[in-house]
Design an enzyme around this catalytic site. Structure first.
Site, PDB file in Angstrom:
ATOM      1  N   GLY A   1       0.782  -1.240   0.000  1.00 29.46           N
ATOM      2  CA  GLY A   1       0.000   0.000   0.000  1.00 29.46           C
ATOM      3  C   GLY A   1       0.809   1.283   0.000  1.00 29.46           C
ATOM      4  CB  SER A   2       4.285   2.219  -0.807  1.00 35.21           C
ATOM      5  OG  SER A   2       4.494   1.782  -2.124  1.00 35.21           O
TER       6      SER A   2
ATOM      7  CG  LEU B   1     -10.456  -5.822 -11.089  1.00 39.06           C
ATOM      8  CD1 LEU B   1     -10.226  -4.344 -11.372  1.00 39.06           C
ATOM      9  CD2 LEU B   1     -11.437  -5.995  -9.935  1.00 39.06           C
TER      10      LEU B   1
ATOM     11  CG  ASN C   1      -3.025  -1.039 -12.797  1.00 41.21           C
ATOM     12  OD1 ASN C   1      -2.910  -1.199 -11.571  1.00 41.21           O
ATOM     13  ND2 ASN C   1      -2.294  -1.730 -13.663  1.00 41.21           N
TER      14      ASN C   1
ATOM     15  CG  HIS D   1       2.491  -2.453 -15.014  1.00 38.23           C
ATOM     16  ND1 HIS D   1       2.200  -3.661 -14.411  1.00 38.23           N
ATOM     17  CD2 HIS D   1       3.504  -2.702 -15.877  1.00 38.23           C
ATOM     18  CE1 HIS D   1       2.994  -4.603 -14.909  1.00 38.23           C
ATOM     19  NE2 HIS D   1       3.792  -4.041 -15.797  1.00 38.23           N
TER      20      HIS D   1
ATOM     21  CB  VAL E   1      -3.306  -8.523 -17.613  1.00 34.75           C
ATOM     22  CG1 VAL E   1      -2.274  -8.113 -16.575  1.00 34.75           C
ATOM     23  CG2 VAL E   1      -4.295  -9.497 -17.009  1.00 34.75           C
TER      24      VAL E   1
ATOM     25  CB  ALA F   1       9.322   7.133 -10.582  1.00 35.54           C
ATOM     26  CD  GLU F   2       5.238   1.909  -8.914  1.00 40.05           C
ATOM     27  OE1 GLU F   2       4.106   1.676  -8.456  1.00 40.05           O
ATOM     28  OE2 GLU F   2       6.116   1.029  -9.000  1.00 40.05           O
TER      29      GLU F   2
HETATM   30  C1  GRF Z   1       3.693  -1.194  -7.357  1.00 40.53           C
HETATM   31  O1  GRF Z   1       4.968  -1.373  -7.922  1.00 40.53           O
HETATM   32  C2  GRF Z   1       2.637  -1.055  -8.412  1.00 40.53           C
HETATM   33  O2  GRF Z   1       3.083  -0.402  -9.560  1.00 40.53           O
HETATM   34  C3  GRF Z   1       2.333  -2.501  -8.740  1.00 40.53           C
HETATM   35  O3  GRF Z   1       2.384  -3.156  -7.499  1.00 40.53           O
HETATM   36  C4  GRF Z   1       3.243  -2.442  -6.613  1.00 40.53           C
HETATM   37  C5  GRF Z   1       2.413  -2.117  -5.421  1.00 40.53           C
HETATM   38  O4  GRF Z   1       3.146  -1.495  -4.403  1.00 40.53           O
HETATM   39  N1  GRF Z   1       1.071  -2.611  -9.431  1.00 40.53           N
HETATM   40  P1  GRF Z   1       2.375  -0.824  -3.196  1.00 40.53           P
HETATM   41  O5  GRF Z   1       1.428  -1.872  -2.633  1.00 40.53           O
HETATM   42  O6  GRF Z   1       1.646   0.375  -3.713  1.00 40.53           O
HETATM   43  O7  GRF Z   1       3.457  -0.466  -2.219  1.00 40.53           O
END
Ligand code: GRF
Length: 220
Positions: free
Chosen positions: A14-15, A92, A106, A108, A143, A172-173
């Site tokens: 859940g980061s 899903l 989403n 990724h 997917v 970066a996410e």
């Molecule tokens: C992230 O790398 C996201 O891109 C992928 O799963 C990972 C989830 O990380 N879909 P978190 O649970 O948000 O820390």
């Protein structure tokens, strides 16, 4: 200002959820998280929702259809306008994807369409790419497919292993997802077939080299 209501689906750490919670902590951010759903009761990310005082629930239905039906009801009851998948590791149900079409996003950890599916960082290292990154996209039933909203690029380092590359991409996410949700909340995204037009967007005027150009010109 009415903020966009976002439901977040998680399965684990859940980061990215936390990054969205942090963004929404600013009253000027145009979106708020109204519900967190996990398909696993032990997901660490649920603690982030608890700490932030956000409604949360676990739907651990073994069947894809039952999970989707229950999630759909909960999301509608929460008033969610947008559903954000954040490390949600279940495929899903197609009916759910269609019901939330263009309101389901989403993140990724690769530069899609490269390396969809599991272990994209491992796939990137195996392919020997010099850059990887992350992608936020609208969800379609295949997917890790769907119109791309935003991407961030990171270099692959010569001594990277999967953990190091994952960590660099994850940082970066945490910046990209709140930015993409903001663009959605501001009504700036227009889906044109398989692509997304962003109103008032600016692209960086850069070229990145890996290895760096300087290295190539001084080596001989
Ligand atoms: C992230 O790398 C996201 O891109 C992928 O799963 C990972 C989830 O990380 N879909 P978190 O649970 O948000 O820390």
């Amino acid at each position: 200002m009415a903020r966009l209501k976002v439901g977040v689906l998680i399965s684990g750490r859940g980061s990215n959820l936390q990054a969205l919670i942090d963004a929404a902590a600013d009253a000027a951010y145009p979106a708020e998280i109204v519900l967190v759903i996990s398909n696993r009761p032990e997901a660490q990310g649920l603690a982030h929702a608890v700490r932030a005082g956000i409604a949360h629930r676990t739907i651990a239905e073994p069947s894809r259809e039952h999970f989707a039906a229950q999630a759909d009801v909960a999301l509608r009851q929460s008033g969610a306008d947008l559903v954000a998948l954040a490390g949600f590791m279940r495929i899903l149900d197609t009916a759910f994807v269609e019901a939330w079409r263009d309101r389901l996003v989403n993140i990724h950890p690769s530069l899609l369409p490269a390396f969809p599916g599991l272990h994209p960082q491992r796939q990137a290292l195996a392919a020997g790419v010099r850059f990887s990154g992350c992608t936020v996209h609208f969800v379609r039933s295949q997917v890790d497919s769907g119109p791309i909203i935003a991407q961030a690029v990171v270099p692959v380092h010569a001594d990277d292993d999967e953990a190091l590359l994952s960590e660099r991409i994850l940082a970066a996410e945490h910046r990209l997802y709140p930015m993409a949700v903001r663009l959605f909340a501001e009504g700036r995204l227009g889906i044109r077939g398989d692509t997304v037009a962003i109103r008032g967007s600016a692209s960086p005027e850069i070229v990145l080299f890996n290895p760096t150009e300087a290295l190539a010109s001084t080596s001989g």
